[in-house]
Design a protein around this motif. Structure first.
Motif, short mmCIF file in Angstrom:
data_model
loop_
_atom_site.label_atom_id
_atom_site.label_comp_id
_atom_site.label_asym_id
_atom_site.label_seq_id
_atom_site.Cartn_x
_atom_site.Cartn_y
_atom_site.Cartn_z
N HIS A 115 0.83 -1.21 0.00
CA HIS A 115 0.00 0.00 0.00
C HIS A 115 0.86 1.26 0.00
CE1 HIS A 115 -3.89 -2.01 0.46
NE2 HIS A 115 -3.26 -2.86 1.24
N ASP A 175 -2.38 3.73 -3.20
CA ASP A 175 -3.75 3.22 -3.35
C ASP A 175 -4.46 4.12 -4.35
OD1 ASP A 175 -3.59 1.09 -1.47
OD2 ASP A 175 -3.82 2.54 0.17
N ARG A 224 -7.76 4.58 -7.47
CA ARG A 224 -8.97 4.17 -8.13
C ARG A 224 -8.81 4.42 -9.63
NH1 ARG A 224 -12.65 7.48 -7.27
NH2 ARG A 224 -11.43 9.05 -6.13
N GLU A 246 -15.07 0.49 -13.12
CA GLU A 246 -14.46 0.93 -11.88
C GLU A 246 -13.25 0.04 -11.61
OE1 GLU A 246 -15.72 1.81 -7.21
OE2 GLU A 246 -17.08 0.74 -8.56
N ARG A 281 -9.64 -0.64 -8.81
CA ARG A 281 -8.87 -0.34 -7.61
C ARG A 281 -7.48 -0.95 -7.80
NH1 ARG A 281 -13.90 -1.92 -4.90
NH2 ARG A 281 -13.03 -4.02 -4.68
N SER A 337 -3.59 -1.16 -5.87
CA SER A 337 -2.67 -0.89 -4.75
C SER A 337 -1.39 -1.66 -4.99
CB SER A 337 -3.30 -1.27 -3.41
OG SER A 337 -3.56 -2.66 -3.35
N LYS A 344 -4.50 -5.60 -8.40
CA LYS A 344 -5.34 -4.79 -9.28
C LYS A 344 -6.71 -5.45 -9.40
CE LYS A 344 -4.08 -4.87 -13.56
NZ LYS A 344 -3.31 -4.58 -14.78
N TRP A 364 -16.21 -7.95 -10.73
CA TRP A 364 -14.82 -7.63 -10.44
C TRP A 364 -13.91 -8.77 -10.85
CZ3 TRP A 364 -13.14 -2.94 -8.83
CH2 TRP A 364 -14.10 -2.06 -8.32
N SER A 412 -6.25 6.45 -14.22
CA SER A 412 -6.26 6.68 -12.77
C SER A 412 -5.87 8.12 -12.45
CB SER A 412 -5.28 5.72 -12.07
OG SER A 412 -3.94 5.96 -12.50
#
Length: 221
Positions: free
Chosen positions: A33, A36, A38, A49, A51, A53, A61, A69, A166
């Motif tokens: 981390h 982080d 989005r 969408e 995310r 990290s 990812k 997801w 991002s």
């Protein structure tokens, strides 16, 4: 000449500070981390969408194209890391150096506090100061890369070709702040050593002074 109890206590306290510094650096290296972020696809903001990290060595990812997801664990290294090579290598190298300095300071704290004879606390001060400088160096390198690159993009070339972005959605993560805490821990150690150095009292100088006062009182009577 022997150290008094106060000096021994202050020097030994740096042992725990060095252990904390080591633990924080190791945790920062082992966690994912440092950043982080989005993400979304630029042509389908409503349904896509993502995310992301990652740390210095591994990352995760998660992307949602609109029908669930999908998670990907990835290994990062120089050349494939979202950060550029100089930033990735520089941060890792500086943290490795800070880890060595903190480990050396830990050993010096034990030896200095356990020694019967008075020994100079300067090596302990130097070790903790170097740990502070190396951790601050790692922080500076990572912040530079964050503001120049990572806050604008952490996506791979394949994701960029698939219109993922991002931009302005990346934040510094917990792993980065662990390094900040490690630097503060080493800095507190420096303060403890300086306080011990500033205290000029020693066991062999206090005892004669006390004995002289007692003898003077006896002669008065």
């Amino acid at each position: 000449m022997k150290l008094n109890l106060f000096k021994r206590s202050m020097i030994f306290a740096t042992f725990f500070g060095s252990c904390l510094c080591i633990a924080l650096i190791v945790a920062s290296l082992g966690t994912t981390h440092w950043i982080d972020a989005r993400a979304h696809r630029t042509h389908s903001l409503q349904v896509s969408e993502g995310r992301i990290s990652f740390g210095l060595f591994e990352g995760r990812k998660e992307l949602n194209y609109g029908y669930g997801w999908r998670s990907y664990d990835f290994s990062v290294k120089a050349g494939t890391h979202p950060a550029r090579r100089w930033a990735w290598c520089g941060t890792a190298a500086l943290l490795g150096a800070a880890l060595l300095c903190a480990g050396g300071s830990c050993i010096l704290a034990v030896l200095s506090s356990a020694a019967r004879a008075r020994c100079s606390p300067r090596p302990l001060l130097a070790g903790n100061t170097l740990a502070v400088l190396f951790t601050l160096g790692a922080i500076a390198v990572w912040l530079t890369e964050y503001f120049l690159r990572l806050q604008h993009n952490v996506m791979s070339d394949e994701d960029l070709a698939d219109t993922w972005s991002s931009s302005d959605m990346a934040d510094l993560g917990l792993s980065f702040w662990l390094v900040v805490a490690a630097s503060l821990s080493a800095l507190v150690n420096d303060v403890c050593v300086l306080v011990a150095m500033a205290d000029g009292r020693d066991a062999d100088t206090i005892a004669p002074a006390l004995e002289e006062k007692v003898n003077g009182a006896i002669m008065l009577y």
